[in-house]
Write an enzyme that holds these catalytic residues in place. Structure first.
Site, PDB file in Angstrom:
ATOM      1  N   HIS A  63      -0.002  -0.671  -9.768  1.00 51.89           N
ATOM      2  CA  HIS A  63      -0.751  -1.536  -9.230  1.00 51.89           C
ATOM      3  C   HIS A  63      -1.180  -2.771 -10.033  1.00 51.89           C
ATOM      4  CE1 HIS A  63      -3.203  -1.376  -5.214  1.00 51.89           C
ATOM      5  NE2 HIS A  63      -3.123  -2.749  -5.622  1.00 51.89           N
ATOM      6  N   ARG A  93       0.910  -1.238  -0.079  1.00 51.28           N
ATOM      7  CA  ARG A  93       0.120  -0.014   0.050  1.00 51.28           C
ATOM      8  C   ARG A  93       0.877   1.123  -0.120  1.00 51.28           C
ATOM      9  NH1 ARG A  93      -3.298  -2.668  -1.619  1.00 51.28           N
ATOM     10  NH2 ARG A  93      -5.243  -3.266  -0.929  1.00 51.28           N
ATOM     11  N   GLU A 144      -2.204   7.297  -5.452  1.00 57.27           N
ATOM     12  CA  GLU A 144      -2.587   6.640  -7.049  1.00 57.27           C
ATOM     13  C   GLU A 144      -3.932   6.642  -7.372  1.00 57.27           C
ATOM     14  OE1 GLU A 144      -3.519   1.938  -6.197  1.00 57.27           O
ATOM     15  OE2 GLU A 144      -1.631   2.574  -5.438  1.00 57.27           O
TER      16      GLU A 144
END
Length: 328
Positions: A293, A232, A261
């Site tokens: 991601h 994260r 993000e």
């Protein structure tokens, strides 16, 4: 049930439609927010991803709109206000594990790419440049690695590290006895980081570990060490990492996640001016590798996400025990 799916990309729709167990699905490309929460009227459940906003204000609107269930198609739930969900009487279910090997393998791919500079070699050769200048790496065999977090993904990454012959020390508030029996040594965060040539983060985000990698902990890194984050973005204080890269204290950085993000990832912004100065600065470093991601993104993981999401929906609809419920 009638389910609204937010943050939809083509691949989400493909896998969710393929494994749908009989629910009515309506897909929205938009990220759920207070500004578009009116779209949820008439739905029994929402299917959300990592960047969808589900805070107290949103839950108040969801309760008014009659939504009864949140289906997270991810493991993390730091974007969900669980007390607000409970107060609104809305259940929250997640996918606790989906091919942890996928993320672990992506982490190792980042380590190898940054170390052996294969991305640079690829571009050079395409331009007819066969020089090896500036491409030197280091052996991972006997390399000291700090494994931060030993859940399902951390455990999978440990097995990969063992295969490379790395010397690993882990930090986790809840050590895994099975890994200890396999020979993994645990220490404090400071002990794990000290002298490590690679530090890899594999932990969920919480109030306790927010910005755990900051100017203080970066000062404990071996000068020139590599930092990998596939967990994260909020685990890292971005500006502190930028300063460590500028000074040379941090030698390599691999990010598959980023704290801001939600405004960037999963979108094609190639024709836009990026307004985020921090990520623009990170991209400018020659020793930084950023993917958007992507770590989870394998066929096997997408299948697991879809099947578990619908199993959660079916269990709720049938009044069965909610094995994957997340509670405050």
């Amino acid at each position: 049930m009638k389910i609204a799916v937010f943050s939809t990309c083509k691949y989400d729709q493909e896998f969710l439609e393929k494994y749908n167990s009989g629910h009515e699905l309506v897909f929205f490309e938009a990220v759920l927010s207070l500004q578009n929460v009116a779209l949820t009227q008439g739905f029994d459940a929402l299917c959300l991803f990592v960047n969808d906003r589900a805070d107290a204000e949103v839950f108040a609107a969801l309760e008014e709109n009659g939504v009864r269930l949140i289906l997270l198609r991810c493991a993390g739930f730091n974007n969900v206000d669980l007390p607000a969900a409970s107060e609104a009487g809305i259940k929250v279910l997640r996918v606790p594990a989906y091919s942890p090997e996928a993320v672990a393998e992506h982490a190792m791919a980042m380590v190898l790419t940054l170390n052996r500079k294969t991305h640079k070699a690829y571009n050079r050769v395409r331009e007819g440049n066969f020089s090896l200048e500036g491409l030197i790496g280091f052996n991972l065999h006997h390399c000291k690695v700090a494994l931060i977090g030993t859940g399902n993904i951390g455990k999978a990454f440990y097995k990969i590290l063992k295969g490379f012959g790395c010397e690993v020390m882990a930090y986790d508030p809840y050590p895994d006895e099975s890994l200890i029996n396999e020979g993994l040594k645990y220490g404090t965060l400071e002990e794990a980081i000290a002298e490590a040539e690679v530090v890899s983060l594999h932990c969920p985000l919480s109030d306790d570990n927010h910005h755990m990698i900051n100017s203080t902990t970066l000062a404990l890194f071996k000068k020139g060490a590599m930092l990998i984050n596939t967990s994260r973005g909020g685990l890292i204080a971005t500006q502190d990492v930028i300063e460590a890269l500028k000074s040379g204290q941090l030698g390599y950085l691999g990010l598959d996640v980023y704290e801001q993000e939600s405004e960037l990832f999963f979108q094609n912004l190639s024709e836009d001016v990026i307004q985020d100065d921090q990520i623009s600065r990170l991209i400018s470093f020659p020793n930084v590798l950023i993917t958007s991601h992507q770590g989870f993104f394998t066929k096997e993981a997408m299948e697991q996400i879809a099947t578990t999401t619908f199993a959660n929906a079916d269990a709720y609809e049938s009044g069965l025990p909610l094995m994957n419920e997340v509670q405050a």
